[in-house]
Scaffold this active site. Sequence first.
Site, PDB file in Angstrom:
ATOM      1  CG  ASP A 228      42.967  60.054  33.715  1.00 23.08           C
ATOM      2  OD1 ASP A 228      42.526  58.912  33.513  1.00 23.08           O
ATOM      3  OD2 ASP A 228      42.576  61.064  33.097  1.00 23.08           O
TER       4      ASP A 228
ATOM      5  CD  GLU B 112      44.184  55.455  31.654  1.00 19.79           C
ATOM      6  OE1 GLU B 112      43.176  54.846  31.267  1.00 19.79           O
ATOM      7  OE2 GLU B 112      44.201  56.688  31.885  1.00 19.79           O
TER       8      GLU B 112
END
Length: 572
Positions: A273, A309
């Site tokens: 993330d 990401e």
Amino acid sequence: MMKRIDRFLMFLLLMLAFCGCRKEDTRVLTEKVPDEAIVPAAMTEEPVSAPEQEEVAAIEYKYKQDLNIIEDNYRNYYEIFLSSFYDSNGDGIGDINGLIQKLDYINDGDPATDTDLGFNGIWLMPVMPSDSYHKYDVKDYYNIDPQYGTLDDFKNLIKECDKRGIKLIIDLVFNHTSAKHPWFQKAVTYLQGLEKDKEPDLKECPYIGYYHFTKDYDGGKSYHRVGNTDWYYEGVFWDQMPDLALENTEVRREIEEIAKYWLNLGVGGFRLDAAKEFYSGQKDKNTEVLQWFTDYVASIDENAYIVGEVWEGTDTIAAYYESGITSLFNFPLAMHNGEIVKTVRGLGTATASSFAENMMSMQMKYQEGNEDYIDAPFISNHDTTRVSAQCVNNEEQMKMSAGLLLTLNGSPFVYYGEEIGMNSRGDKDENKRLPMYWSGKDHNGMTQKPSNADEVNQEFPPVDEQLENPLSILNYYKRAIRIRNENPEIARGEIGIIEEITDQNVLVVRKNYQDSEILIIYNFSTGEAAVNLADTGRNGWKIRGYLTVDGSEVTLQKDCLTLPGYAIAFLK
């Protein structure tokens, strides 16, 4: 049926008139899309109803092949927000045992059946203990949130995934922790008890070094005060998400132990993330963190898969690939303004040929960063509007977008519910993470919506109804994934564009993998297209499979391939 007969007779007449197959510009131009229609429906106040379409009986599909699935990191991933997926105990919250009950829907592991979707990878959004509904603020990196189940449940999930050939990857959030994580709590308690003029001693409290604490507060919004003290800490996203000091060797050691723990439990890898926020605005430092983590994971499990990401454009993503990370999500392809949906909808200057140019340019740049990269294309995820919104509930465009995604190289990611055309609404994240629509009648396992979510009408039928309809969005996805699983060239092949045939509406892609070649031909127009395969420079092409949005047939007579509107053909 009469429409298809008329079309076929017209085609024969054209064949006679022109003495052979010519590629014609047969696109039926749609009306100019007004500006407000370019904005996804989920950003409007009222949902847009699905258009009524003429019912067309599906022609029998004659091209089902044997599966040819290779056990590597080229996979088809299904992203799941567990809380909204399937509830096993009646508390309204999706859980691990609920997912286990639905694994056969994702992949039953039996090649003899044709009832599952065919995904062989699952990306599970955060499952570690957290007080938020989304669980991106972790309190304990070594456990499962009680709402979702127990560690034993999770171990059972891994075992059941292994039985079905599914690689399970989990969200690993180490850009920040929860403000309730013991590391942060101990650091804050120490600072609050520290004499005003005394500097902290890492020997007394090493957790001070785990975060970015400072007295030199400059008024920036990314720093937050520690109680009534003169100390502040960095928290870019939220004051309840304090950022970790990833330059600290002790923090890295902690993260390595966490990664090793989950790998030893059997997870197949991680989704990282907020990888560009490790050091916000400092690409080189972020790349170094990715390189360190990638190398460490490979030292534990060389087959582990990592996808990061990095919500940026092509050039920046290419630079991040220099870290050696396996995959990065291909954001330039995604969302309502990404290359996939723009091309399918014909927005702006997007055409079949421009998509080909952009695809080849991306591939070249990403390979410069990491020659062994595996692309991670997607259209939507938990942070974006759904495909239904991006295509304003146009079912044919939604199917074609899925078809394009699932024929790209790499490991495509599909967000749960996209296979049935689930609707989202507006910018609110909770509205993008609504309960999976299993049935309109049987409410067993159905979850409650997130507490802050709005009521959103679902314009397309639930899973149980779509399974029974051969022309449903769900069955389109099933065939697209099946074709991908039959032909390993689709994910892994070296790409070439046959420019002699590619134009504004038709894209012809050649993929070569281990002495095998497949031809993929896309018709992005709403009208029928005729393609002369003699222009490929090779004879003997045969239909391997096809995808059509209305159940009609792709046909091949001699070297003349006829594709209905929004059709994709596969030839060998």
